[in-house]
Every structure is written in structure tokens, then in C-alpha cells.
Motif scaffolding. Structure first.
Motif, PDB file in Angstrom:
ATOM      1  N   GLY A  43       0.866  -1.131   0.143  1.00 37.45           N
ATOM      2  CA  GLY A  43       0.015   0.039   0.006  1.00 37.45           C
ATOM      3  C   GLY A  43       0.826   1.324   0.042  1.00 37.45           C
ATOM      4  O   GLY A  43       2.101   1.132   0.431  1.00 37.45           O
ATOM      5  N   ALA A  44       0.244   2.389  -0.525  1.00 39.69           N
ATOM      6  CA  ALA A  44       1.056   3.768  -0.734  1.00 39.69           C
ATOM      7  C   ALA A  44       1.195   3.929   0.998  1.00 39.69           C
ATOM      8  O   ALA A  44       0.391   3.747   1.757  1.00 39.69           O
ATOM      9  CB  ALA A  44       0.142   4.893  -1.318  1.00 39.69           C
ATOM     10  N   GLY A  45       2.352   4.489   1.052  1.00 38.74           N
ATOM     11  CA  GLY A  45       2.909   4.677   2.512  1.00 38.74           C
ATOM     12  C   GLY A  45       3.567   3.868   3.275  1.00 38.74           C
ATOM     13  O   GLY A  45       4.383   4.079   4.183  1.00 38.74           O
ATOM     14  N   GLU A  46       3.663   2.555   2.856  1.00 38.61           N
ATOM     15  CA  GLU A  46       4.525   1.570   3.422  1.00 38.61           C
ATOM     16  C   GLU A  46       5.929   1.710   2.924  1.00 38.61           C
ATOM     17  O   GLU A  46       6.028   2.501   1.968  1.00 38.61           O
ATOM     18  CB  GLU A  46       4.184  -0.055   2.956  1.00 38.61           C
ATOM     19  CG  GLU A  46       2.604  -0.242   3.460  1.00 38.61           C
ATOM     20  CD  GLU A  46       2.320  -1.824   3.215  1.00 38.61           C
ATOM     21  OE1 GLU A  46       3.203  -2.372   3.252  1.00 38.61           O
ATOM     22  OE2 GLU A  46       1.220  -1.913   2.605  1.00 38.61           O
ATOM     23  N   ARG A  47       6.856   1.173   3.680  1.00 37.98           N
ATOM     24  CA  ARG A  47       8.321   1.000   3.218  1.00 37.98           C
ATOM     25  C   ARG A  47       8.532  -0.336   2.828  1.00 37.98           C
ATOM     26  O   ARG A  47       8.067  -1.095   3.588  1.00 37.98           O
ATOM     27  CB  ARG A  47       9.169   1.530   4.356  1.00 37.98           C
ATOM     28  CG  ARG A  47       8.756   3.096   4.376  1.00 37.98           C
ATOM     29  CD  ARG A  47       9.730   3.673   5.589  1.00 37.98           C
ATOM     30  NE  ARG A  47      11.225   3.790   5.049  1.00 37.98           N
ATOM     31  CZ  ARG A  47      11.739   4.599   4.307  1.00 37.98           C
ATOM     32  NH1 ARG A  47      10.809   5.687   3.850  1.00 37.98           N
ATOM     33  NH2 ARG A  47      12.961   4.883   3.829  1.00 37.98           N
ATOM     34  N   VAL A  48       9.257  -0.831   1.802  1.00 43.47           N
ATOM     35  CA  VAL A  48       9.435  -2.068   1.636  1.00 43.47           C
ATOM     36  C   VAL A  48      11.242  -2.212   1.722  1.00 43.47           C
ATOM     37  O   VAL A  48      11.826  -1.338   1.139  1.00 43.47           O
ATOM     38  CB  VAL A  48       8.928  -2.352   0.267  1.00 43.47           C
ATOM     39  CG1 VAL A  48       9.571  -1.812  -0.918  1.00 43.47           C
ATOM     40  CG2 VAL A  48       9.204  -3.862   0.014  1.00 43.47           C
ATOM     41  N   LYS A  49      11.612  -3.232   2.308  1.00 43.48           N
ATOM     42  CA  LYS A  49      13.026  -3.500   2.277  1.00 43.48           C
ATOM     43  C   LYS A  49      13.343  -4.374   0.833  1.00 43.48           C
ATOM     44  O   LYS A  49      12.777  -5.351   0.807  1.00 43.48           O
ATOM     45  CB  LYS A  49      13.531  -4.512   3.521  1.00 43.48           C
ATOM     46  CG  LYS A  49      14.955  -4.679   3.521  1.00 43.48           C
ATOM     47  CD  LYS A  49      15.094  -5.624   4.743  1.00 43.48           C
ATOM     48  CE  LYS A  49      16.282  -6.533   4.431  1.00 43.48           C
ATOM     49  NZ  LYS A  49      16.292  -7.707   5.096  1.00 43.48           N
ATOM     50  N   VAL A  50      14.418  -3.604  -0.005  1.00 46.26           N
ATOM     51  CA  VAL A  50      14.733  -4.430  -0.914  1.00 46.26           C
ATOM     52  C   VAL A  50      16.227  -4.829  -0.917  1.00 46.26           C
ATOM     53  O   VAL A  50      17.112  -3.913  -0.256  1.00 46.26           O
ATOM     54  CB  VAL A  50      14.879  -3.223  -2.420  1.00 46.26           C
ATOM     55  CG1 VAL A  50      15.091  -3.974  -3.522  1.00 46.26           C
ATOM     56  CG2 VAL A  50      13.321  -2.807  -2.509  1.00 46.26           C
ATOM     57  N   ASP A  51      16.456  -6.077  -1.346  1.00 47.64           N
ATOM     58  CA  ASP A  51      17.794  -6.389  -1.127  1.00 47.64           C
ATOM     59  C   ASP A  51      18.270  -6.623  -2.342  1.00 47.64           C
ATOM     60  O   ASP A  51      17.774  -7.100  -3.226  1.00 47.64           O
ATOM     61  CB  ASP A  51      17.745  -8.012  -0.486  1.00 47.64           C
ATOM     62  CG  ASP A  51      17.166  -7.943   0.963  1.00 47.64           C
ATOM     63  OD1 ASP A  51      17.587  -7.001   1.651  1.00 47.64           O
ATOM     64  OD2 ASP A  51      16.440  -8.975   1.272  1.00 47.64           O
ATOM     65  N   ILE A  52      19.720  -5.968  -2.560  1.00 47.85           N
ATOM     66  CA  ILE A  52      20.329  -6.075  -3.932  1.00 47.85           C
ATOM     67  C   ILE A  52      21.755  -6.520  -3.746  1.00 47.85           C
ATOM     68  O   ILE A  52      22.236  -6.621  -2.768  1.00 47.85           O
ATOM     69  CB  ILE A  52      20.285  -4.519  -4.501  1.00 47.85           C
ATOM     70  CG1 ILE A  52      20.798  -3.689  -3.665  1.00 47.85           C
ATOM     71  CG2 ILE A  52      18.756  -4.142  -4.828  1.00 47.85           C
ATOM     72  CD1 ILE A  52      21.206  -2.347  -4.127  1.00 47.85           C
ATOM     73  N   ARG A  53      22.327  -6.800  -5.247  1.00 50.29           N
ATOM     74  CA  ARG A  53      23.562  -6.874  -5.167  1.00 50.29           C
ATOM     75  C   ARG A  53      24.113  -6.129  -6.079  1.00 50.29           C
ATOM     76  O   ARG A  53      23.667  -5.989  -7.357  1.00 50.29           O
ATOM     77  CB  ARG A  53      23.829  -8.550  -5.697  1.00 50.29           C
ATOM     78  CG  ARG A  53      25.122  -8.798  -5.999  1.00 50.29           C
ATOM     79  CD  ARG A  53      25.532 -10.324  -5.868  1.00 50.29           C
ATOM     80  NE  ARG A  53      25.361 -10.630  -4.631  1.00 50.29           N
ATOM     81  CZ  ARG A  53      26.114 -11.930  -4.226  1.00 50.29           C
ATOM     82  NH1 ARG A  53      26.542 -12.408  -4.909  1.00 50.29           N
ATOM     83  NH2 ARG A  53      25.664 -12.315  -3.026  1.00 50.29           N
ATOM     84  N   ARG A  54      25.121  -5.361  -5.876  1.00 51.97           N
ATOM     85  CA  ARG A  54      25.645  -4.343  -6.827  1.00 51.97           C
ATOM     86  C   ARG A  54      27.446  -4.444  -6.625  1.00 51.97           C
ATOM     87  O   ARG A  54      27.810  -4.459  -5.712  1.00 51.97           O
ATOM     88  CB  ARG A  54      25.394  -2.919  -6.456  1.00 51.97           C
ATOM     89  CG  ARG A  54      25.968  -1.834  -7.215  1.00 51.97           C
ATOM     90  CD  ARG A  54      25.905  -0.442  -6.647  1.00 51.97           C
ATOM     91  NE  ARG A  54      24.287  -0.041  -6.448  1.00 51.97           N
ATOM     92  CZ  ARG A  54      23.663   0.562  -5.596  1.00 51.97           C
ATOM     93  NH1 ARG A  54      24.560   1.354  -4.888  1.00 51.97           N
ATOM     94  NH2 ARG A  54      22.696   0.818  -5.515  1.00 51.97           N
TER      95      ARG A  54
END
Length: 184
Positions: free
Chosen positions: A46-57
Motif C-alpha cells: 500500500g501507498a505509504g508503506e516502506r519495503v526492504k529491497v535486497d540488492i547485489r551491486r
């Protein structure tokens, strides 16, 4: 994982530090295997939530918090695009040529040429399959390929009242046929 091919400048993803070329390996700790899975999991937030995104760079694993915001309705912005709209009274629509600028306002498309519906008149023909909507891309009419709004105008101008019309259309990444009859 999912490779980010683009990160819109000024977007929450860009502000969080995501970059084109990042490999998304997880979302909220859940492994991401493909783009479809990633989109579904992001759009479920939903709008307003924060989501944890795991990345490899560059061989390093990172995690970033990205705020979820409501996506701007790009289809509504189609009418703002500078270009000549072509009004097609027999079909009850106005269209623009599918150009790279117009394509950026739409979900990823399968075709590169066609006519993009900008407006639909209240009395536009429709059928059991539904009616045209702003953002639909018309690729063919009665089996004739459409490369531009002018092509669609030429093909529709010759249609007589009560003629059956079958449009090959893309909407939200799905190809479909819409059949109707030209009004009198």
C-alpha cells in the motif's frame, strides 16, 4: 534475481539509492526469482508503506528501504502529450501515434507502432468484449496492420454504417480483439 533496467530519476527508488543494473535478490526477505514476481510483490504494497529491497551491486549485498507511493496515472497524461490527435468519429475515439514519448507513459508494450487511444466518446461502439479505453494501443483493424493514427483513419474512413469492426488491441500488456459495429 531481477535486474533493474531503469530507475526513474526523482522516484522513491532513486532517492533510496537504487540504480540501473542493480540485481534485486529479495523483497522483505523473500527471494525474488523473476520480474513478474517482483512486480506482484511491489504492487501488493500500500501507498505509504516502506519495503526492504535486497540488492547485489558490484559483488556486494546491500539492503535499502524504499517508500511505496501511488503511481501517477500515466494514461491520464496522454492528452497532455504534444502531438496531433486524430479524431475518428466512426470509432468514437481520438488517437495519437505510438511514439517513444507516448510509449513511456504506458506499461511495457509488445509493439512499436500503432495508434494509442487518448479519448473515448460516450457513444463509442462497444461489444461483449468491452470498449476501448484510454491507453489501449490499436495494432490492427479488420486484419489490416495499423502503424499510425493516419493508418487507422484511412482504414476507418471507408467503413460503412453497420459494418463489423474487429480491432486488435493491447491493454496492460495483454493482446485482445474487440469486435463491434459502426453506428449509423
Amino acid at each position: 534475481g531481477v535486474v533493474l533496467s531503469d530507475v526513474a530519476p526523482g522516484s522513491p527508488a532513486a532517492a533510496a539509492g537504487l540504480q540501473a543494473g542493480d540485481l534485486v535478490t529479495g523483497l522483505e526477505g523473500k527471494p525474488m526469482e523473476n520480474g513478474r514476481q517482483f512486480r506482484i510483490n511491489v504492487y501488493a504494497r500500500g501507498a505509504g508503506e516502506r519495503v526492504k529491497v535486497d540488492i547485489r551491486r558490484a559483488g556486494k549485498d546491500l539492503s535499502v528501504q524504499v517508500p511505496v507511493v501511488e503511481r501517477a496515472n500515466s494514461k491520464a497524461r496522454l492528452e497532455e502529450v504534444v502531438g496531433s490527435q486524430i479524431v475518428l468519429p466512426k470509432l468514437g475515439i481520438a488517437v495519437l501515434d505510438l511514439t517513444p514519448t507516448v510509449a513511456q507513459l504506458l506499461p511495457p508494450l509488445r509493439g512499436r507502432t500503432g495508434a494509442v487511444v487518448v479519448r473515448v466518446a460516450a457513444d463509442a461502439p462497444f461489444s461483449q468484449q468491452g470498449r476501448l479505453e484510454p491507453g489501449d494501443v490499436i495494432y490492427a483493424i479488420n486484419g489490416t496492420a495499423i502503424g499510425s493514427g493516419a493508418d487507422l483513419r484511412a482504414a476507418s474512413d471507408g467503413l460503412k454504417a453497420s459494418t463489423a469492426v474487429v480491432l486488435h488491441v493491447e491493454r496492460e500488456g495483454i493482446l485482445m480483439y474487440l469486435a463491434s459495429r459502426i453506428g449509423s
